[in-house]
Write an enzyme that holds these catalytic residues in place. Structure first.
Site, PDB file in Angstrom:
ATOM      1  N   ARG A  52       0.828  -1.209   0.000  1.00  0.00           N
ATOM      2  CA  ARG A  52       0.000   0.000   0.000  1.00  0.00           C
ATOM      3  C   ARG A  52       0.865   1.264   0.000  1.00  0.00           C
ATOM      4  NH1 ARG A  52      -4.598   0.584   4.495  1.00  0.00           N
ATOM      5  NH2 ARG A  52      -2.833   1.181   5.788  1.00  0.00           N
ATOM      6  N   LYS A 151      -2.445   7.168   1.065  1.00  0.00           N
ATOM      7  CA  LYS A 151      -2.200   7.463   2.484  1.00  0.00           C
ATOM      8  C   LYS A 151      -1.099   8.514   2.496  1.00  0.00           C
ATOM      9  CE  LYS A 151      -2.009   4.994   6.902  1.00  0.00           C
ATOM     10  NZ  LYS A 151      -3.140   5.616   7.574  1.00  0.00           N
ATOM     11  N   GLU A 184     -16.086   6.635   5.192  1.00  0.00           N
ATOM     12  CA  GLU A 184     -15.275   5.935   6.199  1.00  0.00           C
ATOM     13  C   GLU A 184     -15.202   6.841   7.421  1.00  0.00           C
ATOM     14  OE1 GLU A 184     -11.113   5.409   5.263  1.00  0.00           O
ATOM     15  OE2 GLU A 184     -10.940   7.370   4.317  1.00  0.00           O
TER      16      GLU A 184
HETATM   17  N1  PXG Z   1      -9.116   5.044   6.879  1.00  0.00           N
HETATM   18  C1  PXG Z   1      -8.167   5.968   7.113  1.00  0.00           C
HETATM   19  C2  PXG Z   1      -8.366   7.352   6.630  1.00  0.00           C
HETATM   20  C3  PXG Z   1      -6.996   5.590   7.797  1.00  0.00           C
HETATM   21  O1  PXG Z   1      -6.034   6.491   8.027  1.00  0.00           O
HETATM   22  C4  PXG Z   1      -7.894   3.342   8.004  1.00  0.00           C
HETATM   23  C5  PXG Z   1      -9.011   3.769   7.303  1.00  0.00           C
HETATM   24  C6  PXG Z   1      -7.789   1.910   8.431  1.00  0.00           C
HETATM   25  O2  PXG Z   1      -6.837   1.222   7.622  1.00  0.00           O
HETATM   26  P1  PXG Z   1      -5.952   0.036   8.198  1.00  0.00           P
HETATM   27  O3  PXG Z   1      -5.092  -0.367   7.052  1.00  0.00           O
HETATM   28  O4  PXG Z   1      -5.169   0.601   9.343  1.00  0.00           O
HETATM   29  O5  PXG Z   1      -6.882  -1.019   8.607  1.00  0.00           O
HETATM   30  C7  PXG Z   1      -6.860   4.266   8.250  1.00  0.00           C
HETATM   31  C8  PXG Z   1      -5.625   3.856   8.999  1.00  0.00           C
HETATM   32  C9  PXG Z   1      -3.430   6.746  13.962  1.00  0.00           C
HETATM   33  C10 PXG Z   1      -3.539   5.594  13.042  1.00  0.00           C
HETATM   34  O6  PXG Z   1      -2.300   7.052  14.373  1.00  0.00           O
HETATM   35  C11 PXG Z   1      -4.429   5.646  11.988  1.00  0.00           C
HETATM   36  C12 PXG Z   1      -4.510   4.593  11.075  1.00  0.00           C
HETATM   37  C13 PXG Z   1      -3.730   3.496  11.244  1.00  0.00           C
HETATM   38  C14 PXG Z   1      -2.837   3.438  12.320  1.00  0.00           C
HETATM   39  C15 PXG Z   1      -2.747   4.493  13.239  1.00  0.00           C
HETATM   40  O7  PXG Z   1      -4.453   7.373  14.259  1.00  0.00           O
HETATM   41  N2  PXG Z   1      -5.388   4.743  10.063  1.00  0.00           N
END
Ligand code: PXG
Length: 291
Positions: A52, A151, A184
């Site tokens: 990713r 991201k 989301e």
């Molecule tokens: N949507 C967004 C906008 C994200 O940033 C997810 C969905 C979930 O994706 P994953 O691959 O993690 O299942 C994310 C991921 C934090 C933090 O520090 C945020 C994420 C992941 C890890 C830590 O707030 N967001």
């Protein structure tokens, strides 16, 4: 945990890790990142996170100066050096040092750094009792302006939403897209359950393709549930039997209230609880050992 970060090929003490104020990651948010979790000395879904990261970089035409294998080795190296057991890993690649002016072509070499840290989790009682959330006025970036599948270091869209959530007294928020359907959350994906069927918005509705989301879909299908990617509205969510969120930090969080409406019985739902249980053993078998 140890005190080292990976910075452009070297392990450096956290206090001494510096990047330039002329780095376009700082000046313009020009760069990409990942959020990865380690459980019990194993890195969860490392290859998927690296894929990713490289996909995000490809979309913004940023060429990462390491192969995927080298990047994985660097992550393992810093985890090992820090004696990482359980925690959080943050790889970041920025456009690098340039001068003022948007053009990425004035940057010489991308900056690469990898931080390991402990994890900021939601309060435990939210997993037991369920979490109240609200939908926020800030809409998720449109695919045509800044695709949510990137991201990127430009997270202001999500930060604005987070601020609106804080003002409303909740820990996480639901973001709609410009059409008004559910996209989301500020840092999590969203699912709803209706009549034993599981639904989540398609990525094109404005979501990051979550790695936890993909894991939960896999688990749900394995458990015999129908999972469908479908556009849905706020109103449809209000009358769902269950709603839950997924994310690297969050894992699976039950949602029991949305904009003042109680979801289902107002307690974590049956399918949410079943998937949460399965997820715990799933993480054990999907990790890259820190060796
Ligand atoms: N949507 C967004 C906008 C994200 O940033 C997810 C969905 C979930 O994706 P994953 O691959 O993690 O299942 C994310 C991921 C934090 C933090 O520090 C945020 C994420 C992941 C890890 C830590 O707030 N967001």
């Amino acid at each position: 945990m140890g005190n080292l970060v990976y910075l452009n090929g070297e392990l450096v003490e956290k206090e001494n890790a510096r990047i330039s104020i002329f780095d376009h990651g700082v000046l313009y948010g020009d760069g990409v990142f990942e959020g990865i979790r380690a459980y019990n000395k194993k890195i969860f879904k490392l290859s998927e996170h690296i894929d990713r990261l490289y996909d995000s970089a490809k979309i913004i035409m940023l060429s990462i100066p390491l192969s995927k294998e080298e990047f994985k080795k660097a992550i393992i190296q810093v985890c090992k050096a820090n004696g990482m057991e359980d925690g959080y890993i943050r790889p970041v690649v920025t456009r690098g040092v340039g001068y003022l002016g948007l053009s990425p072509w004035n940057c010489t070499e991308p900056s690469v750094f990898i931080i390991t840290d402990s994890l900021q989790l939601y309060p435990v009682e939210l997993y037991e009792k369920g979490m109240p959330v609200v939908t926020v006025p800030t809409r998720r970036n449109s695919n045509e302006s800044l695709s949510p599948i990137i991201k990127s270091l430009n997270y202001l869209n999500n930060i604005m939403a987070k601020i609106e959530g804080k003002n409303a007294g909740v820990e996480e928020v639901i973001m709609l897209n410009n059409e008004g359907t559910v996209a989301e959350c500020s840092g999590d994906n969203i699912f709803m359950v209706k009549k034993n069927k599981i639904f989540t918005p398609p990525v094109v509705a404005g979501a990051l393709p979550g790695i936890t989301m993909a894991s939960v879909i896999e688990l749900a299908i394995e458990a015999g549930y129908s999972v469908e990617e479908k556009y849905f509205s706020r109103a449809e969510m209000f009358i769902a039997d269950e709603v839950f969120l997924t994310g690297t930090a969050a894992e699976i969080v039950p949602v029991v209230k949305i904009d003042g409406r109680t979801i289902g019985e107002g307690l974590p739902g049956k399918i949410t609880r079943e998937l949460t249980k399965k997820f715990k053993s799933y993480v054990d078998s999907h990790g890259t050992p820190i060796l």
